[in-house]
Scaffold this active site. Structure first.
Site, PDB file in Angstrom:
ATOM      1  N   SER A  63      55.313  56.864 103.662  1.00 52.38           N
ATOM      2  CA  SER A  63      54.394  57.099 102.541  1.00 52.38           C
ATOM      3  C   SER A  63      55.185  57.260 101.244  1.00 52.38           C
ATOM      4  O   SER A  63      54.837  56.686 100.206  1.00 52.38           O
ATOM      5  CB  SER A  63      53.563  58.364 102.774  1.00 52.38           C
ATOM      6  OG  SER A  63      52.746  58.242 103.915  1.00 52.38           O
ATOM      7  N   ALA A 157      49.811  54.573 103.586  1.00 55.37           N
ATOM      8  CA  ALA A 157      50.368  55.784 102.981  1.00 55.37           C
ATOM      9  C   ALA A 157      49.331  56.895 103.087  1.00 55.37           C
ATOM     10  O   ALA A 157      48.161  56.691 102.746  1.00 55.37           O
ATOM     11  CB  ALA A 157      50.716  55.539 101.522  1.00 55.37           C
ATOM     12  N   LYS A 158      49.770  58.034 103.545  1.00 55.90           N
ATOM     13  CA  LYS A 158      48.853  59.180 103.626  1.00 55.90           C
ATOM     14  C   LYS A 158      49.018  59.951 102.320  1.00 55.90           C
ATOM     15  O   LYS A 158      49.865  60.847 102.202  1.00 55.90           O
ATOM     16  CB  LYS A 158      49.195  60.023 104.858  1.00 55.90           C
ATOM     17  CG  LYS A 158      48.123  61.022 105.237  1.00 55.90           C
ATOM     18  CD  LYS A 158      48.378  61.563 106.638  1.00 55.90           C
ATOM     19  CE  LYS A 158      47.510  62.771 106.945  1.00 55.90           C
ATOM     20  NZ  LYS A 158      46.072  62.548 106.882  1.00 55.90           N
ATOM     21  N   ALA A 159      48.250  59.537 101.337  1.00 61.62           N
ATOM     22  CA  ALA A 159      48.400  60.058  99.982  1.00 61.62           C
ATOM     23  C   ALA A 159      47.167  60.862  99.593  1.00 61.62           C
ATOM     24  O   ALA A 159      46.031  60.455  99.869  1.00 61.62           O
ATOM     25  CB  ALA A 159      48.603  58.914  98.996  1.00 61.62           C
ATOM     26  N   TYR A 163      42.186  60.672  99.480  1.00 64.16           N
ATOM     27  CA  TYR A 163      41.220  61.503 100.198  1.00 64.16           C
ATOM     28  C   TYR A 163      40.008  61.890  99.353  1.00 64.16           C
ATOM     29  O   TYR A 163      39.098  62.556  99.845  1.00 64.16           O
ATOM     30  CB  TYR A 163      41.936  62.707 100.832  1.00 64.16           C
ATOM     31  CG  TYR A 163      42.675  62.224 102.067  1.00 64.16           C
ATOM     32  CD1 TYR A 163      42.113  62.339 103.326  1.00 64.16           C
ATOM     33  CD2 TYR A 163      43.877  61.546 101.953  1.00 64.16           C
ATOM     34  CE1 TYR A 163      42.752  61.829 104.438  1.00 64.16           C
ATOM     35  CE2 TYR A 163      44.530  61.026 103.063  1.00 64.16           C
ATOM     36  CZ  TYR A 163      43.953  61.173 104.310  1.00 64.16           C
ATOM     37  OH  TYR A 163      44.564  60.643 105.412  1.00 64.16           O
TER      38      TYR A 163
END
Ligand code: PMP
Length: 317
Positions: A63, A157-159, A163
């Protein structure tokens, strides 16, 4: 409401829970520039063990790489830090939230001066989708919100900023009386839940979407695919039209928070017999046995916290 822990790790020091603050004008606050992970530590006969920590770390570094951020801490340092933190908080099981973010410095889109900061937090967290969810399943809808188009918000990517889309999905679902929603991708095909990947079972075959630029490549998803192969369940990954959710024998979610949660209805249409199906149950049971150390850790998925704290095991990564 979050159940508070006592201590948070911030760039090499352990600080009291309420002292882990960032400035209001940090880029993380202004623009959601924060890469993060969600990880669980489970109680095992050998004390708390973190499930697939190395894989979560790898995704965190991926990420950061996508967002051109260079975390200054090595995997070995973060492994030692997270185990020390879980132990210091006195937790036998917990949810762990590593975060790498851009702090205070710049105001525009070009972050030259904003320092990159790393935090590790952990706190007790039970079942994510409510009491009885793992046993009886949840009622879900298809969201009216879509997941972002590939090549907009990079879904691998866990951004944090991504969310906001997930919150729209989740808030609409709960406002309409559902536990969760399944969102479609821009092409109208099944993507994922607000924080879970989706599987269906039809005629004994386990099916999930491919890594298509609209889903996060879930670590629980990967684990379930591996467990299915171990159990001799055929697995396929290909695009899933919405209506396959209605005609499936079984549907379930996977995620660190949701674990393996059966779905018993979609848009008020009952899935299969409306009870947790045999394939879902078999996969869920093996998953929960694995994370709790009740069966042999065949794939090397558990990082035993006390072994790392006591220096008995080098954090080989
Ligand atoms: N999709 C999204 C959008 C998520 O936030 C998550 C949770 N991290 C997942 C899928 C499931 O991923 P994992 O199994 O790695 O927790």
């Amino acid at each position: 409401m979050i159940q508070e822990g006592k201590w948070i790790w911030r760039d090499g020091e352990i600080v009291p829970w309420h002292d882990a603050n960032v400035h209001i004008l940090s880029l993380a606050v202004q623009f959601g520039t924060s890469l993060f992970e969600g990880v669980r530590a489970y109680p095992t006969p050998d004390g708390p063990a973190i499930f697939r920590w190395n894989d979560h770390l790898r995704r965190l570094y991926d990420s950061c790489h996508i967002y051109r951020m260079d975390p200054k801490w090595s995997p070995q340092e973060l492994t030692q830090a997270v185990c020390d933190l879980v132990e210091r908080n006195g937790l036998e099981s917990c949810y762990i939230r590593p975060m790498v973010l851009r702090g205070y410095g710049d105001a525009g889109m070009m972050p030259r001066e904003s320092p990159i900061q790393t935090y590790l937090s952990c706190w007790p967290w039970g079942t994510y989708l409510g009491e009885g969810a793992l046993e009886h399943g949840v009622d879900v809808c298809v969201s009216s919100w879509q997941r972002p188009q590939p090549n907009t918000f990079p879904s691998l990517a866990k951004a944090a900023g991504h969310y906001n889309n997930a919150q729209l999905i989740k808030m609409e679902a709960t406002a309409n009386g559902f536990a969760e929603a399944i969102a479609l991708g821009p092409g109208g095909l099944v993507s994922e839940g607000s924080g879970q990947n989706v599987f269906i079972v039809r005629d004994g075959v386990l099916l999930t979407t491919g890594v298509d630029g609209t889903i996060l490549s879930g670590i629980t998803r990967a684990s379930i695919i591996t467990i299915a192969r171990d159990l001799g369940i055929p697995v396929d990954a290909h695009p899933i039209p919405r209506e396959m959710l209605y005609t499936a024998d079984e549907v379930f979610f996977t995620g660190t928070a949701a674990e393996v949660t059966p779905v018993r209805s979609v848009d008020r249409i009952t899935v299969g017999a409306g009870v947790t199906g045999p394939v879902t149950r078999a996969l869920q049971t093996r998953f929960l046995d694995t994370v709790h150390g009740r069966v042999a850790d065949e794939h090397g998925w558990l990082t035993h916290v006390r072994a790392v704290v006591n220096g008995r095991v080098p954090a080989a990564l």
